[in-house]
Design an enzyme around this catalytic site. Structure first.
Site, PDB file in Angstrom:
ATOM      1  CG  ASP A 441     -36.154 -14.378  48.853  1.00  0.00           C
ATOM      2  OD1 ASP A 441     -35.066 -14.332  48.228  1.00  0.00           O
ATOM      3  OD2 ASP A 441     -36.637 -15.435  49.309  1.00  0.00           O
ATOM      4  CG  HIS A 442     -31.837  -9.589  45.191  1.00  0.00           C
ATOM      5  ND1 HIS A 442     -32.628  -9.282  44.118  1.00  0.00           N
ATOM      6  CD2 HIS A 442     -30.699  -8.874  45.021  1.00  0.00           C
ATOM      7  CE1 HIS A 442     -32.009  -8.429  43.324  1.00  0.00           C
ATOM      8  NE2 HIS A 442     -30.827  -8.166  43.839  1.00  0.00           N
TER       9      HIS A 442
END
Ligand code: COA
Length: 469
Positions: A441-442
């Protein structure tokens, strides 16, 4: 005859699970373990069984109530045989069987529960490690959202409800709303009981479109929508087809994947670990594994290596909370493993991977995989994961991009190891390389965090002596 109170057993820590269906009415005879009500939390829907056999003299809940463990459900006049001692007599009104607190796959610090099944386990009919609600708006299309064409003909109501059919009040109510005579519907539940899905399928068959089966809104109240995502095409125009109903698990998994796909900015990084030495070591342990009555696949080593890399790269072991305002740093390392089952994808969670030996992990992998395939996992065994490993090593392929199992922030995709020529500075030598793909999850994990995690993982797997450091 004595009257006993039946209460809600351990329901996996769910607070305020909603009564979505009453399966019995006052006056009904119930058998031991027969479902009394269906509860639905955000993690599962569960049929709550009777702890005694007898006649229902009073129902203490109604549809829409929100219940927690220990809440009284029904008073049952106990038949002379098959009395279960765990049910509470009226006079003493003792609580349900003792339970352990369960972890939430959520954001707050939690107490790790022992993995002891409850004395009266609810029958879990659908469980998926669920994504946390994220900061982003929910997608417009979720698992039970379905669509009704504005012009679709609704079958004519027939108020002569049949009593010969076996169906819960919620299904009967829905049938009335749809104007369907239940006698026309085939039940696929126990003893031919008509389930919500049976009714849904029947109506779909009549009007040829998907319909919304919200418990709270009738068909007439729904605003017709047009799906832009899954156009309803009559494939039979092109050749022979067969339509089968998707399992709840399948649909929930699809909804969770979809939500994660829409809400989580994904990045995937790839690498290959040289597992030549690991494979040699593993081959040398084959006899020992047999002696221990287990199988030693690469997965326990992967779990252990991930635990070390998660400890050293704590961003990968965190989760968003308060709509993305805060980050939860988990001090425990619980890792989920994706298991391919006939009913759909399940992700049982192995707790405290960092504290377990390779042999203990091997045993647990095997046990959880069997339980998942037999659908015998408890809600607790599906909760609390920090990170997931999805191994398609046995199936094949050289790489894939896994979808993050929110609220976790990282997932490792493992593909099939293959022997490849590797240049050692002087010559090509045959080495066994394991393809790895790390999705994250950036919003939480930067490229640097991801790169360091994956590089360390590759180093650990290439030289497993480091796992013991
Ligand atoms: N490369 C080559 N061979 C591999 C491998 C890999 N990456 N991973 C496993 N194998 C081998 C194992 O060593 C074993 O062979 P062996 O007995 O000769 O040693 C064989 O494949 C069978 O392994 P499997 O039974 O799959 O055990 P596992 O411990 O590797 O995996 C599960 C257990 C439960 C994870 C696995 O069976 C499974 O269900 N995987 C699917 C996960 C999935 O569907 N992911 C997609 C999510 S979208």
């Amino acid at each position: 005859m004595p009257v006993q109170q039946v209460t809600v057993p351990d329901i996996g820590g769910a607070e305020g699970a909603e009564v979505i269906e009453l399966l019995v009415a006052v006056g009904d005879q119930v058998a031991l373990d027969q479902g009394l009500i269906v509860l639905e939390s955000d993690k599962a829907s569960m049929e709550i069984p009777s702890t005694v056999a007898g006649t229902v003299v009073e129902l203490l809940v109604k549809q829409g109530d929100h219940l927690a463990e220990g809440a009284p459900l029904a008073m049952i006049e106990v038949a002379e045989v098959a009395v279960d001692q765990s049910a509470a007599p009226v006079a003493s009104a003792a609580p349900a069987a003792p339970v352990e607190p369960l972890t939430e796959q959520a954001t707050s610090a939690v107490v790790v529960p022992p993995e002891v099944p409850p004395a009266v386990p609810p029958v879990v009919s659908q469980v998926v490690a669920p994504p946390e609600v994220t900061a982003s708006p929910a997608p417009t299309m979720v698992a039970d959202t379905a669509l009704v064409a504005a012009s679709a003909p609704v079958p004519v109501a027939d108020t002569r409800e049949t009593v010969a059919v076996y169906a819960g009040p919620a299904v009967r109510k829905l049938a009335r709303e749809f104007g369907v005579q239940l006698g026309q519907v085939d039940g696929s539940g126990p003893q031919g009981r008509i389930l919500k899905e049976d009714l849904q399928q029947f109506v779909q068959g009549l009007i040829g479109v998907r319909v919304k089966t919200s418990q709270t809104k009738s068909l007439g109240e729904e605003q017709p929508e047009v799906s832009t995502l899954t156009p309803n095409i009559d494939f039979s125009k092109f050749g022979e087809i067969e339509i089968t109903q998707r399992s709840k698990l399948d649909k929930l998994t699809a909804a969770n994947m979809h939500r994660s796909w829409l809400n989580v900015p994904h990045v995937t990084q790839f690498d290959e670990a040289d597992i030549t030495d690991l494979e040699e070591f593993r081959a040398g342990l084959k006899a020992e594994a047999e002696r221990r009555d287990t199988r030693l696949t690469p997965l326990p080593f992967l779990l252990k290596a991930c635990a070390v890399a998660l400890r050293d790269n704590p961003r990968l072991n965190s989760a968003l909370t308060r709509g993305g305002e805060d980050l939860v740093h988990k001090k425990y390392i619980h890792i989920g493993m994706a298991v391919d089952t006939p009913a759909g994808l399940m992700v049982p969670v192995i707790r405290d991977v960092d504290r377990k030996t390779i042999w203990a992990l091997a045993r647990e992998v095997a046990e959880l995989a069997v339980k998942a395939r037999e659908r015998k996992l408890s809600p607790a065994q599906l909760q609390g994961g920090c990170f997931t490993i999805s191994s398609l090593g046995n199936i094949g392929g050289s790489g894939f991009t896994p979808i993050v199992n929110t609220p976790e922030v990282g997932i490792l995709g493992v593909s099939k190891a293959a022997i490849k020529p590797v240049w050692n500075g002087k010559e090509f030598t045959p080495r066994t390389l394991l393809p790895l793909a790390l999705s994250y999850d950036h919003r939480v994990v930067n490229g640097g965090d991801g790169g360091r995690f994956l590089t360390q993982l590759v180093a650990l797997l290439s030289d497993i002596r480091q796992l013991s450091l």
